[in-house]
Design a protein around this motif. Structure first.
Motif, PDB file in Angstrom:
ATOM      1  N   ASN A 291       0.847  -1.189   0.000  1.00  0.00           N
ATOM      2  CA  ASN A 291       0.000   0.000   0.000  1.00  0.00           C
ATOM      3  C   ASN A 291       0.883   1.239   0.000  1.00  0.00           C
ATOM      4  O   ASN A 291       1.846   1.314   0.758  1.00  0.00           O
ATOM      5  CB  ASN A 291      -0.875   0.043   1.257  1.00  0.00           C
TER       6      ASN A 291
ATOM      7  N   ALA B 261      -0.378   6.620  -2.928  1.00  0.00           N
ATOM      8  CA  ALA B 261      -0.820   6.867  -4.295  1.00  0.00           C
ATOM      9  C   ALA B 261      -1.446   5.657  -4.982  1.00  0.00           C
ATOM     10  O   ALA B 261      -1.883   5.749  -6.116  1.00  0.00           O
ATOM     11  CB  ALA B 261       0.362   7.359  -5.131  1.00  0.00           C
ATOM     12  N   GLY B 262      -1.471   4.511  -4.334  1.00  0.00           N
ATOM     13  CA  GLY B 262      -2.031   3.313  -4.953  1.00  0.00           C
ATOM     14  C   GLY B 262      -1.516   2.064  -4.261  1.00  0.00           C
ATOM     15  O   GLY B 262      -0.713   2.133  -3.329  1.00  0.00           O
ATOM     16  N   GLN B 263      -1.961   0.932  -4.757  1.00  0.00           N
ATOM     17  CA  GLN B 263      -1.674  -0.343  -4.113  1.00  0.00           C
ATOM     18  C   GLN B 263      -1.281  -1.381  -5.159  1.00  0.00           C
ATOM     19  O   GLN B 263      -1.865  -1.414  -6.244  1.00  0.00           O
ATOM     20  CB  GLN B 263      -2.944  -0.785  -3.390  1.00  0.00           C
TER      21      GLN B 263
ATOM     22  N   GLN C 251       3.726  10.413  -5.425  1.00  0.00           N
ATOM     23  CA  GLN C 251       3.450   9.498  -6.525  1.00  0.00           C
ATOM     24  C   GLN C 251       4.116   8.159  -6.227  1.00  0.00           C
ATOM     25  O   GLN C 251       5.077   8.087  -5.462  1.00  0.00           O
ATOM     26  CB  GLN C 251       4.011  10.026  -7.841  1.00  0.00           C
TER      27      GLN C 251
ATOM     28  N   SER D 171      -3.803  -0.647  -8.183  1.00  0.00           N
ATOM     29  CA  SER D 171      -5.116  -0.029  -8.050  1.00  0.00           C
ATOM     30  C   SER D 171      -5.036   1.215  -7.181  1.00  0.00           C
ATOM     31  O   SER D 171      -4.151   1.355  -6.348  1.00  0.00           O
ATOM     32  CB  SER D 171      -6.110  -1.023  -7.455  1.00  0.00           C
ATOM     33  N   SER D 172      -5.983   2.105  -7.431  1.00  0.00           N
ATOM     34  CA  SER D 172      -6.188   3.281  -6.590  1.00  0.00           C
ATOM     35  C   SER D 172      -7.690   3.487  -6.506  1.00  0.00           C
ATOM     36  O   SER D 172      -8.448   2.748  -7.129  1.00  0.00           O
ATOM     37  CB  SER D 172      -5.491   4.508  -7.193  1.00  0.00           C
TER      38      SER D 172
ATOM     39  N   ASN E 161      -7.779   0.875 -11.888  1.00  0.00           N
ATOM     40  CA  ASN E 161      -6.713  -0.110 -11.760  1.00  0.00           C
ATOM     41  C   ASN E 161      -6.186  -0.509 -13.132  1.00  0.00           C
ATOM     42  O   ASN E 161      -6.862  -0.341 -14.138  1.00  0.00           O
ATOM     43  CB  ASN E 161      -7.172  -1.324 -10.960  1.00  0.00           C
TER      44      ASN E 161
ATOM     45  N   SER F 254       1.275   6.221 -10.422  1.00  0.00           N
ATOM     46  CA  SER F 254      -0.023   6.451  -9.812  1.00  0.00           C
ATOM     47  C   SER F 254       0.105   7.589  -8.808  1.00  0.00           C
ATOM     48  O   SER F 254       1.145   7.754  -8.184  1.00  0.00           O
ATOM     49  CB  SER F 254      -0.471   5.167  -9.085  1.00  0.00           C
ATOM     50  N   ASP F 255      -0.958   8.378  -8.683  1.00  0.00           N
ATOM     51  CA  ASP F 255      -1.029   9.338  -7.590  1.00  0.00           C
ATOM     52  C   ASP F 255      -2.424   9.259  -6.990  1.00  0.00           C
ATOM     53  O   ASP F 255      -3.291   8.574  -7.512  1.00  0.00           O
ATOM     54  CB  ASP F 255      -0.647  10.761  -8.023  1.00  0.00           C
ATOM     55  N   ALA F 256      -2.638   9.934  -5.884  1.00  0.00           N
ATOM     56  CA  ALA F 256      -3.881   9.763  -5.140  1.00  0.00           C
ATOM     57  C   ALA F 256      -5.105  10.311  -5.870  1.00  0.00           C
ATOM     58  O   ALA F 256      -6.224   9.898  -5.586  1.00  0.00           O
ATOM     59  CB  ALA F 256      -3.756  10.431  -3.776  1.00  0.00           C
TER      60      ALA F 256
ATOM     61  N   PRO G 136      -4.163   5.023 -12.128  1.00  0.00           N
ATOM     62  CA  PRO G 136      -2.808   4.709 -12.584  1.00  0.00           C
ATOM     63  C   PRO G 136      -2.716   4.886 -14.099  1.00  0.00           C
ATOM     64  O   PRO G 136      -3.667   4.612 -14.823  1.00  0.00           O
ATOM     65  CB  PRO G 136      -2.628   3.240 -12.200  1.00  0.00           C
TER      66      PRO G 136
END
Length: 176
Positions: free
Chosen positions: A50, A53-55, A71, A84-85, A89, A100-102, A106
């Motif tokens: 995690n 900005a993503g997982q 990022q 994914s965010s 995904n 990816s950012d919040a 992505p």
């Protein structure tokens, strides 16, 4: 899992059961990590990283995660990684990477590149390194000046249109 210096990583969860299921979760706030995950058994098994900005979710692969400037850069060496965010995904396969950012989904998967060599030509927005013209994007290098002839290391993605783009908001640095 290999953790680079100055990384901020928390082992958030480790669990397993008699059935061979394994559950591992990391929270990564900064820095670079590389993960080599053996294929997991059972539907309840997971290995997850995690970031703000993503997982990344995997079941057996080799991949890296680099978190900086809000990022996250996810890159796959072998296997497959789902990134994914809250906004969407993507699935990456060997050789691919995404950013990816919040606030946005992505980026589409693209092949990763790493170049090291002399800057042989440069404009305000591009460098030529090893005969390849690389678009600099939004790289923050205001405190560092570069010139033709400097040795550098540049990492980025090759977009679908063939453009080589350095990782945005990551430091491009001098080769040692």
């Amino acid at each position: 899992t290999t953790v680079d210096p100055e990384s901020d990583l928390v082992l958030a969860e480790v669990a397993g059961g008699k059935n061979g299921a394994l559950q591992v979760a990391f929270d990564q706030y900064a820095g670079n990590t590389t993960h080599s995950v053996v294929p997991l058994r059972g539907e309840s098994s997971f290995f997850r990283v995690n970031t703000p900005a993503g997982q990344a979710n995997v079941h057996g692969t080799i991949f890296s995660v680099d978190v900086a400037n809000e990022q996250a850069w996810f890159a796959v060496e072998r296997g497959e990684v789902e990134v994914s965010s809250a906004q969407g995904n993507v699935t990456l396969t060997a050789g691919q990477a995404t950013i990816s950012d919040a606030d946005t989904p992505p980026d589409a998967p693209a092949y990763e590149f790493n170049l090291q060599g002399e800057i042989t030509a440069m404009t305000e927005t591009t460098w030529t390194v090893q005969g390849v013209t690389v678009t600099l994007g939004e790289i923050d290098y205001e405190d560092i000046t570069y010139s033709v002839g400097d040795l550098v290391f540049v990492r980025g993605r090759i977009l679908a249109d063939g453009t080589w783009v350095a990782i945005e908001n990551q430091e491009v640095y001098r080769a040692q």
